[in-house]
Design an enzyme around this catalytic site. Structure first.
Site, PDB file in Angstrom:
ATOM      1  N   TRP A  10      18.136   8.964  56.809  1.00 46.25           N
ATOM      2  CA  TRP A  10      16.771   8.612  56.671  1.00 46.25           C
ATOM      3  C   TRP A  10      16.133   9.458  55.575  1.00 46.25           C
ATOM      4  O   TRP A  10      14.919   9.261  55.045  1.00 46.25           O
ATOM      5  CB  TRP A  10      15.891   8.410  57.720  1.00 46.25           C
ATOM      6  CG  TRP A  10      16.468   7.385  58.860  1.00 46.25           C
ATOM      7  CD1 TRP A  10      17.377   6.382  58.786  1.00 46.25           C
ATOM      8  CD2 TRP A  10      15.603   7.025  60.147  1.00 46.25           C
ATOM      9  NE1 TRP A  10      17.493   5.825  59.773  1.00 46.25           N
ATOM     10  CE2 TRP A  10      16.178   6.063  60.735  1.00 46.25           C
ATOM     11  CE3 TRP A  10      14.535   7.542  60.710  1.00 46.25           C
ATOM     12  CZ2 TRP A  10      15.870   5.343  61.988  1.00 46.25           C
ATOM     13  CZ3 TRP A  10      14.150   6.942  61.901  1.00 46.25           C
ATOM     14  CH2 TRP A  10      14.804   5.935  62.640  1.00 46.25           C
ATOM     15  N   LYS A  11      16.754  10.591  55.432  1.00 43.68           N
ATOM     16  CA  LYS A  11      16.127  11.334  54.318  1.00 43.68           C
ATOM     17  C   LYS A  11      14.540  11.878  54.883  1.00 43.68           C
ATOM     18  O   LYS A  11      14.250  11.836  56.002  1.00 43.68           O
ATOM     19  CB  LYS A  11      16.144  11.079  52.845  1.00 43.68           C
ATOM     20  CG  LYS A  11      17.772  10.506  52.618  1.00 43.68           C
ATOM     21  CD  LYS A  11      18.052  10.317  51.275  1.00 43.68           C
ATOM     22  CE  LYS A  11      19.514  10.032  50.907  1.00 43.68           C
ATOM     23  NZ  LYS A  11      19.807   9.799  49.643  1.00 43.68           N
ATOM     24  N   HIS A  98      25.052  17.622  52.129  1.00 37.23           N
ATOM     25  CA  HIS A  98      24.426  16.351  51.373  1.00 37.23           C
ATOM     26  C   HIS A  98      24.034  16.842  49.951  1.00 37.23           C
ATOM     27  O   HIS A  98      23.899  17.803  49.514  1.00 37.23           O
ATOM     28  CB  HIS A  98      23.367  15.698  52.242  1.00 37.23           C
ATOM     29  CG  HIS A  98      22.845  14.623  51.324  1.00 37.23           C
ATOM     30  ND1 HIS A  98      22.311  14.445  50.434  1.00 37.23           N
ATOM     31  CD2 HIS A  98      23.401  13.174  51.640  1.00 37.23           C
ATOM     32  CE1 HIS A  98      22.016  13.017  49.800  1.00 37.23           C
ATOM     33  NE2 HIS A  98      22.873  12.438  50.726  1.00 37.23           N
ATOM     34  N   GLU A 100      21.956  16.144  48.084  1.00 40.37           N
ATOM     35  CA  GLU A 100      20.505  16.538  47.666  1.00 40.37           C
ATOM     36  C   GLU A 100      20.122  17.822  48.154  1.00 40.37           C
ATOM     37  O   GLU A 100      19.257  18.759  47.532  1.00 40.37           O
ATOM     38  CB  GLU A 100      19.552  15.679  48.328  1.00 40.37           C
ATOM     39  CG  GLU A 100      19.120  14.480  47.469  1.00 40.37           C
ATOM     40  CD  GLU A 100      19.115  13.182  48.561  1.00 40.37           C
ATOM     41  OE1 GLU A 100      18.909  13.219  49.741  1.00 40.37           O
ATOM     42  OE2 GLU A 100      19.570  12.126  48.008  1.00 40.37           O
ATOM     43  N   GLU A 170      30.207  10.818  48.582  1.00 45.35           N
ATOM     44  CA  GLU A 170      29.245  10.245  47.830  1.00 45.35           C
ATOM     45  C   GLU A 170      29.082  10.733  46.521  1.00 45.35           C
ATOM     46  O   GLU A 170      28.764  11.694  46.222  1.00 45.35           O
ATOM     47  CB  GLU A 170      28.014  10.752  48.665  1.00 45.35           C
ATOM     48  CG  GLU A 170      27.841  10.477  50.143  1.00 45.35           C
ATOM     49  CD  GLU A 170      26.482  10.455  50.676  1.00 45.35           C
ATOM     50  OE1 GLU A 170      26.160   9.372  51.373  1.00 45.35           O
ATOM     51  OE2 GLU A 170      25.916  11.451  50.696  1.00 45.35           O
ATOM     52  N   GLY A 176      21.136   6.623  45.599  1.00 46.66           N
ATOM     53  CA  GLY A 176      19.692   6.475  45.190  1.00 46.66           C
ATOM     54  C   GLY A 176      19.689   5.574  43.955  1.00 46.66           C
ATOM     55  O   GLY A 176      18.276   5.524  43.410  1.00 46.66           O
ATOM     56  N   GLY A 237      21.661   5.387  52.898  1.00 45.59           N
ATOM     57  CA  GLY A 237      20.245   6.244  52.501  1.00 45.59           C
ATOM     58  C   GLY A 237      19.078   4.993  52.773  1.00 45.59           C
ATOM     59  O   GLY A 237      19.011   4.620  53.562  1.00 45.59           O
ATOM     60  N   GLY A 238      18.889   4.663  51.352  1.00 51.60           N
ATOM     61  CA  GLY A 238      17.807   3.763  51.321  1.00 51.60           C
ATOM     62  C   GLY A 238      17.702   2.684  52.210  1.00 51.60           C
ATOM     63  O   GLY A 238      16.921   2.176  52.808  1.00 51.60           O
TER      64      GLY A 238
HETATM   65  P1  PGA Z   1      21.838   5.714  49.143  1.00 45.48           P
HETATM   66  O1  PGA Z   1      21.864   7.188  49.789  1.00 45.48           O
HETATM   67  O2  PGA Z   1      22.207   4.859  50.111  1.00 45.48           O
HETATM   68  O3  PGA Z   1      20.231   5.706  49.062  1.00 45.48           O
HETATM   69  O4  PGA Z   1      22.199   5.798  47.899  1.00 45.48           O
HETATM   70  C1  PGA Z   1      23.188   7.586  50.225  1.00 45.48           C
HETATM   71  C2  PGA Z   1      22.803   9.177  50.775  1.00 45.48           C
HETATM   72  O5  PGA Z   1      22.463   9.920  49.996  1.00 45.48           O
HETATM   73  O6  PGA Z   1      23.419   9.458  51.717  1.00 45.48           O
END
Ligand code: PGA
Length: 257
Positions: A10-11, A98, A100, A170, A176, A237-238
């Site tokens: 969910w970030k 991750h 990020e 990833e 994203g 993610g999204g």
């Molecule tokens: P995303 O993110 O599905 O929004 O591209 C994936 C993730 O960072 O785990």
């Protein structure tokens, strides 16, 4: 055969009410299907909602994961959260490395390695993220980057601990951005990653390790990706923030499982 594993990252999204509602709806929807028999499912909400959501999904078969952790057991580490604290609130998974955290927050391979060992040492499961930047892919460095990340992240891990590791490939350029790796690109990277794991831990163990794909996974591309032989699920993610989209991905997995 490896059971598919779909996890929602969910970030830093959703407020308290939205988080509880999404977890509750997910629990209800999955209870009325047999998807969980075919696909493992977990959600990884922000730290501050973990304790409450642990209560919401208790007994549902949905796993609870954190998005990060600190490797020290306790002490003067302002702002950090320990493995024991995550266990206390019902987490069974922790996302480590991750992109990020690697590229926005600046975590190094060494810090990621320490965190991974702390999670496994504390008895929890790891979702260990790896992936190349766009410029690395364009410079033909994808395999070099993946090999470095895998070898440094998983150094010193025991065979027993490896049974608690899921790898998430990833590609950073797909996260994203709405750009997804093709099934062929994902399969190639997953197969290569598994070969490095086999080199480190043996072929038999490597065959048991699940490798999720992450990066703009949606209901309409999930089946195509997860149908590949070395793609064992998705880190989402999204699309994990919307009930229908996340369920669509879980169902795509269940239809293959
Ligand atoms: P995303 O993110 O599905 O929004 O591209 C994936 C993730 O960072 O785990």
């Amino acid at each position: 055969m490896r059971k598919l594993f779909v996890a929602g990252n969910w970030k830093m999204n959703l407020n308290y009410i939205e988080a509880v509602t999404l977890a509750d709806d997910l629990k209800e929807q999955l209870a009325s299907s047999d998807d969980l028999a075919k696909v493992d499912v977990a959600i990884c909400p922000p730290f501050v909602y973990l304790a409450q959501l642990g209560q919401v999904i208790k007994g549902s078969g949905i796993g609870l994961g954190a998005q990060d952790v600190y490797f020290e057991k306790n002490g003067a580490f302002t702002g950090e959260i320990s493995v024991a604290m995550l266990k206390d609130v019902g987490c069974s998974y922790v996302i480590i490395g991750h992109s990020e955290r690697r590229h926005v927050i600046g975590e190094t391979d060494e810090l990621i390695h320490q965190k991974l060992l702390a999670v496994l040492g504390g008895g929890l499961k790891v979702i260990f993220c790896i992936g190349e930047l766009l410029e690395e892919r364009e410079s033909n460095l994808t395999e070099e980057v993946l090999e470095r990340q895998i070898r440094s992240g998983l150094a010193g891990v025991t065979a027993e601990q490896m049974s608690r590791v899921t790898v998430a490939y990833e590609p950073v350029w797909a996260i994203g951005t709405g750009k997804t790796a093709t099934g062929d690109q994902a399969q190639e990277a997953h197969k290569f990653s598994r070969s490095i794991i086999a080199d480190m831990f043996g072929v038999e163990l490597a065959q048991q390790v699940r490798i999720q794909y992450g990066g703009s996974v949606k209901p309409d591309n999930a089946a195509e990706l997860m149908a590949r032989p070395d793609v064992d699920g998705a880190l989402v993610g999204g699309a994990s923030l919307k009930l229908e989209a996340f369920l669509g991905i879980v169902e795509a997995g269940a239809s293959l499982g």
